[in-house]
Design an enzyme around this catalytic site. Structure first.
Site, PDB file in Angstrom:
ATOM      1  N   TRP A 193      60.059  39.776  54.951  1.00  0.00           N
ATOM      2  CA  TRP A 193      59.808  39.759  56.208  1.00  0.00           C
ATOM      3  C   TRP A 193      60.997  40.717  56.750  1.00  0.00           C
ATOM      4  CZ3 TRP A 193      63.290  38.732  60.389  1.00  0.00           C
ATOM      5  CH2 TRP A 193      62.570  38.823  61.713  1.00  0.00           C
TER       6      TRP A 193
ATOM      7  N   GLU B  83      52.260  33.213  70.549  1.00  0.00           N
ATOM      8  CA  GLU B  83      52.550  33.348  69.249  1.00  0.00           C
ATOM      9  C   GLU B  83      51.242  34.226  68.481  1.00  0.00           C
ATOM     10  OE1 GLU B  83      55.454  30.304  66.961  1.00  0.00           O
ATOM     11  OE2 GLU B  83      53.916  29.155  68.259  1.00  0.00           O
TER      12      GLU B  83
ATOM     13  N   HIS C 247      60.022  29.144  93.509  1.00  0.00           N
ATOM     14  CA  HIS C 247      61.224  29.829  93.472  1.00  0.00           C
ATOM     15  C   HIS C 247      61.119  31.273  92.622  1.00  0.00           C
ATOM     16  CE1 HIS C 247      63.231  26.276  95.060  1.00  0.00           C
ATOM     17  NE2 HIS C 247      62.725  25.517  94.459  1.00  0.00           N
TER      18      HIS C 247
ATOM     19  N   GLU D  45      55.474  24.531  75.328  1.00  0.00           N
ATOM     20  CA  GLU D  45      54.874  24.536  73.848  1.00  0.00           C
ATOM     21  C   GLU D  45      53.605  25.307  73.853  1.00  0.00           C
ATOM     22  OE1 GLU D  45      56.022  24.223  71.203  1.00  0.00           O
ATOM     23  OE2 GLU D  45      54.197  24.120  69.870  1.00  0.00           O
TER      24      GLU D  45
ATOM     25  N   CYS E 198      61.111  35.557  54.014  1.00  0.00           N
ATOM     26  CA  CYS E 198      60.937  36.301  52.747  1.00  0.00           C
ATOM     27  C   CYS E 198      60.772  34.996  51.780  1.00  0.00           C
ATOM     28  CB  CYS E 198      62.040  37.024  52.123  1.00  0.00           C
ATOM     29  SG  CYS E 198      62.530  38.486  53.348  1.00  0.00           S
TER      30      CYS E 198
ATOM     31  N   ASN F  79      65.978  36.957  49.223  1.00  0.00           N
ATOM     32  CA  ASN F  79      65.772  36.375  50.624  1.00  0.00           C
ATOM     33  C   ASN F  79      67.074  36.276  51.244  1.00  0.00           C
ATOM     34  OD1 ASN F  79      65.078  34.868  52.953  1.00  0.00           O
ATOM     35  ND2 ASN F  79      64.984  33.065  51.518  1.00  0.00           N
ATOM     36  N   GLY F  80      67.133  36.678  52.411  1.00  0.00           N
ATOM     37  CA  GLY F  80      68.567  36.523  53.261  1.00  0.00           C
ATOM     38  C   GLY F  80      69.055  37.932  53.717  1.00  0.00           C
TER      39      GLY F  80
ATOM     40  N   ARG G 299      56.244  32.828  54.667  1.00  0.00           N
ATOM     41  CA  ARG G 299      57.673  33.358  55.102  1.00  0.00           C
ATOM     42  C   ARG G 299      57.884  34.643  55.322  1.00  0.00           C
ATOM     43  NH1 ARG G 299      60.912  29.347  52.619  1.00  0.00           N
ATOM     44  NH2 ARG G 299      62.487  30.511  52.934  1.00  0.00           N
TER      45      ARG G 299
ATOM     46  N   LYS H 220      52.483  28.652  71.960  1.00  0.00           N
ATOM     47  CA  LYS H 220      51.329  28.761  71.004  1.00  0.00           C
ATOM     48  C   LYS H 220      50.350  29.996  71.535  1.00  0.00           C
ATOM     49  CE  LYS H 220      52.668  26.606  69.006  1.00  0.00           C
ATOM     50  NZ  LYS H 220      53.609  26.302  68.075  1.00  0.00           N
TER      51      LYS H 220
ATOM     52  N   LYS I  79      57.533  31.787  59.169  1.00  0.00           N
ATOM     53  CA  LYS I  79      57.581  30.351  59.580  1.00  0.00           C
ATOM     54  C   LYS I  79      59.068  29.743  59.286  1.00  0.00           C
ATOM     55  CE  LYS I  79      54.973  26.058  59.481  1.00  0.00           C
ATOM     56  NZ  LYS I  79      54.941  26.200  60.675  1.00  0.00           N
TER      57      LYS I  79
HETATM   58  C1  G6P Z   1      60.104  29.880  63.786  1.00  0.00           C
HETATM   59  C2  G6P Z   1      58.433  29.375  63.409  1.00  0.00           C
HETATM   60  C3  G6P Z   1      58.333  28.235  64.806  1.00  0.00           C
HETATM   61  C4  G6P Z   1      59.533  27.344  64.641  1.00  0.00           C
HETATM   62  C5  G6P Z   1      60.684  27.799  64.767  1.00  0.00           C
HETATM   63  C6  G6P Z   1      61.792  26.917  64.014  1.00  0.00           C
HETATM   64  O1  G6P Z   1      60.360  30.629  64.702  1.00  0.00           O
HETATM   65  O2  G6P Z   1      57.489  30.549  63.701  1.00  0.00           O
HETATM   66  O3  G6P Z   1      57.028  27.911  64.446  1.00  0.00           O
HETATM   67  O4  G6P Z   1      59.276  26.244  65.542  1.00  0.00           O
HETATM   68  O5  G6P Z   1      61.005  28.792  63.469  1.00  0.00           O
HETATM   69  O6  G6P Z   1      61.648  26.558  62.754  1.00  0.00           O
HETATM   70  P1  G6P Z   1      61.884  25.154  62.186  1.00  0.00           P
HETATM   71  O7  G6P Z   1      61.475  25.124  60.731  1.00  0.00           O
HETATM   72  O8  G6P Z   1      63.594  24.787  62.311  1.00  0.00           O
HETATM   73  O9  G6P Z   1      61.274  24.016  63.062  1.00  0.00           O
END
Ligand code: G6P
Length: 614
Positions: free
Chosen positions: A75, A494, A510, A487, A2, A101-102, A27, A491, A609
């Site tokens: 969000w 996501e 395994h 990673e 948010c 927000n929260g 956000r 990607k 994010k």
């Molecule tokens: C969210 C984002 C990710 C990020 C993660 C940790 O899930 O979508 O891209 O890696 O948070 O965020 P930070 O700001 O702590 O790296």
């Protein structure tokens, strides 16, 4: 999660707030809304499900004339992302409007108590409880909005950044925070408030970061005041923002994610500038140098992080263990806090977070601090909560990352871990100076190598075409390439919503190898390293079962031609640096597949994010 924004000044309030929301959309983008105080002191609230663009459409025929306002992009946590549950929320008599927000953990108890006093609720959100509570206290105590907010917040358990306006006390926004970020921007005859500084960076560079459990009193024509919940005045400390407006725009790219991928040569340069001093054979990481005894005396280093930052931390572990011979554990911040961790004052805890605001990482920091550990932060956002709550740290300096899928922050974090490991090794004498020199020389060339990799974008675009049919991907790697595989898979998940798993290549037999059938795509990170031959054997096992094998391989490696169906060649670098060169093509691949599937690359569904809820 948010975003909140507020504005008081002589500019066009509606335009400032909408622009601010667009900048904060990373956000959360489930719904958006705005509350405007009109020149004759009425509050107009407009809100709708969907993105800020939907709010703009909704407001097209509305009266947006106003003297101040607050706005929100959501969000969803409590309550579905409907029009009704969108913020701002207002008090029953319509006097107050509030954005938040929260999460308010005790909202049920507060709601029940208010209902017993005859207060009616109209939404399923925890936020409505807050605005109703403030109004209730204000009426009961015949007090000011500020006093009502102070009293209300004393009753609230949870995390919040909130802002509220009152039509009976116009020309004022009251904002407060606890565990969620809030900054105030101070311009000429105007003030802004927001979850971060991006909404107002084109208006002012003067920012005030509001501390936890503090309230900002933002009044027209008066200087900013900050008080704590006991009404004790706090010093207003104005900091200078370093971001520029161009960093917040797409700069001709169709998406922020693509821009951020292509920025990596530059962001790596910014990250190493003044730190990798190759001509003197030195690493200069001030946060480590000024706390050298903490690192040198450490029994153990524990790294806590979430998401992409956790993947970078896995690489940090390998680098520190290899270069410094200090034992390292890596923990998901969200698990760490509930695992009754054994921490002593001889441990160093490193918290890694792009945003510097991830709630679980902040909670992990608190536990480590309570146990007496030395806590070091690796973050991107200057002035965010993690740098403010750690004893020392390093910024990755990659500039604002706006695409929800992290790219340049990952390579920046890996680079900082490389510098940190080298710095400790240099202090400890655990690596010969010639070796450190060779590493520094390579670090300084990394931006060029990444620029080379970016030239693969057209080839990767063609490669992605053959994978539009696939619904599952496996990503494999060993050693330094294993976190790269994790990673790469993240990607793809996501932004393209395709199921993808990262595995250490040798673990395939395994269990996961049972998934392989003809045409199953396996993406392997098999750059030249100590485990190269073993990885090739693991790929043979997949190939023998019909997998379609795409390999990220080292330039000049001809052997790989025998098993790979497609090859992405990256420059030859020492294996410790290969995660940086090998992760970039996987970022491009995920983006291409997502585009082909018509997905929203910058704002993938269900994600945000900055994750400020636990
Ligand atoms: C969210 C984002 C990710 C990020 C993660 C940790 O899930 O979508 O891209 O890696 O948070 O965020 P930070 O700001 O702590 O790296």
């Amino acid at each position: 999660m948010c975003g909140i924004v507020g504005y008081i000044g002589n500019g066009n309030v509606y335009d400032v707030l909408i622009k601010g929301l667009q900048r904060l959309e990373y956000r959360g983008y489930d719904s958006a809304g705005i509350a405007l105080l009109t020149p004759d002191n009425k509050i107009n609230v407009y809100k709708t499900r969907g993105k800020v663009s939907a709010l703009e459409n909704f407001c097209r025929d509305k009266n947006t004339e106003s003297r101040l306002g607050i706005a929100h992009t959501r969000w969803a946590t409590h309550g579905e992302p409907t029009d009704n549950n969108a913020h701002p929320h207002y008090s029953e008599d319509g006097n107050l409007a509030l954005v938040h927000n929260g999460t308010i953990e005790n909202f049920k108890v507060l709601k029940d108590a208010l209902q017993q006093h005859g207060v009616h609720f109209h939404t399923e959100t925890d936020t409505e409880v807050l605005v109703q509570l403030i109004e209730f206290i204000k009426v009961q105590n015949s007090c000011s909005l500020l006093d009502a907010v102070r009293e209300a917040l004393k009753q609230v358990v949870g995390a919040y950044a909130m802002a509220v306006i009152d039509k009976n006390e116009p020309d004022q926004i009251i904002a407060a925070r606890k565990s969620s970020p809030l900054v105030v921007g101070i311009g000429d005859d105007e003030m802004f408030l927001a979850s971060d500084a991006t909404p107002f960076v084109d208006h002012t560079k003067n920012v005030v970061y509001i501390d936890d459990e503090h309230i900002a009193i933002i009044r027209k024509g008066e200087p900013l005041r900050i008080v704590d919940f006991e009404n004790k005045e706090s010093k207003v400390s104005v900091k200078q923002l370093e971001w520029s407006i161009s960093q917040l725009e797409k700069g001709g790219y169709p998406h922020f994610m693509l821009k951020e991928i292509f920025e990596q040569p530059e962001t790596l340069r910014d990250c190493i500038r003044g730190r990798a001093v190759a001509d003197q054979g030195k690493v200069i990481l001030n946060g480590v140098l000024s706390n050298s005894e903490k690192f040198l005396d450490a029994n153990r280093i524990i790294i806590v992080a979430c998401g992409t930052s956790w993947h970078a931390s896995l690489l940090g572990k390998s680098l520190i263990q290899q270069f410094c011979r200090i034992p390292v554990d890596v923990e998901y911040a969200s698990e760490f806090r509930y695992s009754k961790p054994v921490i002593t004052d001889k441990d160093v805890v490193i918290a890694v977070s792009q945003s510097g605001e991830t709630a679980d990482t902040l909670a992990a920091i608190q536990i480590a601090r309570d146990k007496g550990a030395f806590v070091y932060g690796i973050s991107n956002v200057v002035g965010s909560s993690i740098p403010r709550n750690t004893a020392s740290g390093t910024y990755i300096h990659v500039g604002p990352e706006i695409g929800v899928a992290s790219t340049k922050a990952f390579t920046g974090q890996v680079m900082v871990f490389t510098l940190l490991a080298l710095q400790i090794a240099q202090l400890k004498g655990s690596m010969p100076q010639e070796e450190i020199q060779a590493m520094l020389d390579c670090i300084c060339r990394m931006p060029e190598y990444v620029a080379e990799v970016l030239k693969l974008d057209k080839a990767i675009q063609r490669l992605s075409l053959i994978f539009t049919y696939a619904r599952n991907f496996i990503y494999l790697g060993r050693g330094y390439s294993y976190p790269v595989a994790l990673e790469g898979a993240l990607k793809l998940k996501e932004i393209s919503y395709i199921h993808a798993e990262g595995y250490p290549a040798a673990e395939m037999k395994h269990g996961p190898i049972a998934l392989i059938d003809p045409g199953f795509p396996v993406i392997a990170v098999a750059t030249k390293s100590a485990t190269y031959d073993k990885t090739v054997s693991n790929l043979m096992e997949c190939k023998a079962r019909g997998a379609k094998v795409i390999v990220v391989a080292t330039e000049g490696d001809e052997e790989i031609n025998k098993i790979a169906d497609c090859i992405i060649r990256v420059p030859a670098v020492r294996d410790v640096f290969s995660p940086i060169t090998a992760s970039v093509p996987l970022q491009l691949l995920a983006r291409e597949v997502a585009i082909l599937r018509g997905c929203d690359v910058d704002q993938p569904r269900n994600l945000a994010k900055s994750v400020t809820v636990e």
